[in-house]
Design an enzyme around this catalytic site. Sequence first.
Site, PDB file in Angstrom:
ATOM      1  N   ASP A  37       0.827  -1.203   0.000  1.00 15.18           N
ATOM      2  CA  ASP A  37       0.000   0.000   0.000  1.00 15.18           C
ATOM      3  C   ASP A  37       0.863   1.256   0.000  1.00 15.18           C
ATOM      4  OD1 ASP A  37      -2.314   1.809   0.604  1.00 15.18           O
ATOM      5  OD2 ASP A  37      -3.325  -0.088   0.994  1.00 15.18           O
ATOM      6  N   HIS A  86      -3.870   6.162   3.103  1.00 13.99           N
ATOM      7  CA  HIS A  86      -4.549   4.958   2.613  1.00 13.99           C
ATOM      8  C   HIS A  86      -3.991   3.691   3.256  1.00 13.99           C
ATOM      9  CE1 HIS A  86      -5.675   1.911  -0.503  1.00 13.99           C
ATOM     10  NE2 HIS A  86      -6.756   2.661  -0.613  1.00 13.99           N
ATOM     11  N   SER A 106     -11.111  -0.692  -1.550  1.00 20.49           N
ATOM     12  CA  SER A 106      -9.859  -0.668  -0.786  1.00 20.49           C
ATOM     13  C   SER A 106     -10.097  -1.018   0.674  1.00 20.49           C
ATOM     14  CB  SER A 106      -9.219   0.724  -0.847  1.00 20.49           C
ATOM     15  OG  SER A 106      -8.576   0.946  -2.064  1.00 20.49           O
TER      16      SER A 106
END
Length: 745
Positions: A123, A196, A524
């Site tokens: 990620d 994220h 996600s």
Amino acid sequence: MSSSSHLEQHGSYIIHMDKSAIPAPFLNHDSWYASTLASLSNQYGNAPIHLYTYKHVLDGFSAVLSKSHLDQLVTIPGHIATYPEQFGQLHTTHTSKFLGLKNHAGLWPAGSFGDDMIIGIIDSGIWPESESFNDHGMPPVPSRWRGNCERGTEFNSSNCNRKLIGARSFSKAIKQLNLTISMPGDYDSPRDFFGHGTHTSSTAAGSRVENVDYFGYAKGTATGVAPLARLAMYKVLFLNDTLEAAASDTLAGMDQAIEDGVDLMSLSLGFQELTFADNPIAVGSFAAMEKGIFVSCSAANDGPESYTIQNGAPWITTVGAGTVDRSFLASVKFSNGVVTITGKSFYPEDLLVSGVSLYHGHDNASKNCENNSLDSNDVSMKIVFCSFNNKTKVDDQMEEVYRSGAKGAIFATDSAQFLFPQDFYMPFVAISPIDGGKVEEYLTTSLEASVDIKFQITKLGTKPAPQVADFSSRGPSKRAPWVLKPDILAPGVDILAAWVPNRREVPIGDDYLFTDYTLSSGTSMASPHVVGVAALLKSAHRDWSSAAIRSAMMTTADVIDNANGQILDLANGTSGTPLDFGSGHINPNKALDPGLVYEIKVEDYVNFLCALNYTSQQIKVITRRSNYRCDQANLDLNYPSFIVILNNTNTTRYVFKRMLTNVVDSQSVYRAAIWAPSGMKVVVEPMTLTFGSKYSKAGFTMEVEIDLSGYRAKTDYIGNYGYLSWYEVDGKHVVRSPIVSAFAI
């Protein structure tokens, strides 16, 4: 990079080599690859730049090369294929309760809360100081762990602990392609700049943290799905103009995760693909699968259109996004004391709105809040009511209210479900058109209309839930439509999880607020839920393969929502289909004890590639196998779901062959039950399966016949579906699989 008469254009490439062709003088493949690069000449004197040598995900390396380098490379013995660099984009705690996870019963204690499992997250990095990554009470790091904590910009080895046991960063390719990372663009280290990776990591395996909220919403205790599992971050996503990952860097991260010894991987990003051979995630996850590593990937956010699935390789567990039973609201009370309504709001301040004048325009109220319809002198210090208008989008109405300088607004809209936290940058409330009618009626009888608004309301038990998120990508897969994708649905809308505290997150007028935890949405956010459940299952069943874990989740998934109806598609409010939600919404506790599973061997996947008519070169790129003979090509994988790809005739008939494996410590008998819609005929042979001891097997065939006659258009039939369920005789287990039809494109 720029080119001129004396400088050749350079690019980054992934080079696949045949390891068996290594010349005798070389002691290892790394020295062979280095020598190969050194041998490439260039008339302009530009030398190749080596990026990575791969040990597990593929046989070969990546490098920055010129056109003349490429021309020479293809003539070198041992060269198989070269693929140009490509870029992928990213695809977010009440959810543990929504999933039915409990401290003293079910999968959490049975799976030891994920203890001893190591989850690799590929990620955008991690914010190690977040309380979600504290290691209070955790035992020592497993001795089998081979990874480490890399030093870099604002990151060093002391940032790791017994929860975050590894952190690495892979940026060579993205740097070489003139996308040099520099502050304030991102950190050249495992530290997360965007947020994220921190969010997905804490969702999968965050430690228990009390008194967490998002500006007064979603108050409670945050915990990851597998709270005692270990985390290892492999940063491959970097923020430049957009958040991107280079294929070379992504493969390097996956390769290192395998080398370090992770048990599971989650990737919430995706690449466009023509075949699985040119998709770095498909290639890397095949190698992981061979080594017993479970791989979960997001399905992408390109819904609600069909054929938008990414990460659809059959050895990947592909996850769609659904809603949870939690809503965020504001209460609106009008001055007559009679009308009180609630509407959606994420406004992040405990603002006192009491007795504020309500404005609704003048001559033509239906045009209220259209572009340039509001006069600043009229709306100053007032709450504007924007009538339902199906010609003007609610976000355009929001912009008009902001432009006018009003204090806030109430919007009557049928699009409230599509609004996200960042849309509420002013005191906004979105109500239904029906409630909007009540407001209009109130306004016609009130000369001095005013409102009180209470923000920061969280409601649990919202029905119906789950629903398929409108943005969640839908099946079938373009590259392999004969395998139903997505596999499963998991929470992916307004998920509360850890965030980076130094990033401007929530706009409030012309200013921004910062937060340690945020609400985020996307597939996600769904993938780390599934990898967390998989970690619990792997901890409880150490001998289960990745295919068995996926099968357990799929065949026990819920197809009924909390209102006892079929799972709905949020995009249109109608019933969803397996092309939207796969086998259903994940149910962790049921997955702990599925009764039977559908196993898949590595050779089955290779034979599937053969049936896709992949060339020997493409098969070698994916599998690293030389001279594989496609003697048993087969599109019919032993998958826990069934999809019939229709042709242009009125009738399509297909026969599936499947094998079930008993995973309980007892003998059992199962009987088939079939539910099929009009136009679908299903015949199963035999209808009864008998299993002896644990791991005994029994096979069956299922013939599906689709009759399209009588339909005005063949597309009317797309998505029609039924179910095959195996019921344990005098037992509790039910093994359910969807049967769905679709046209190939």
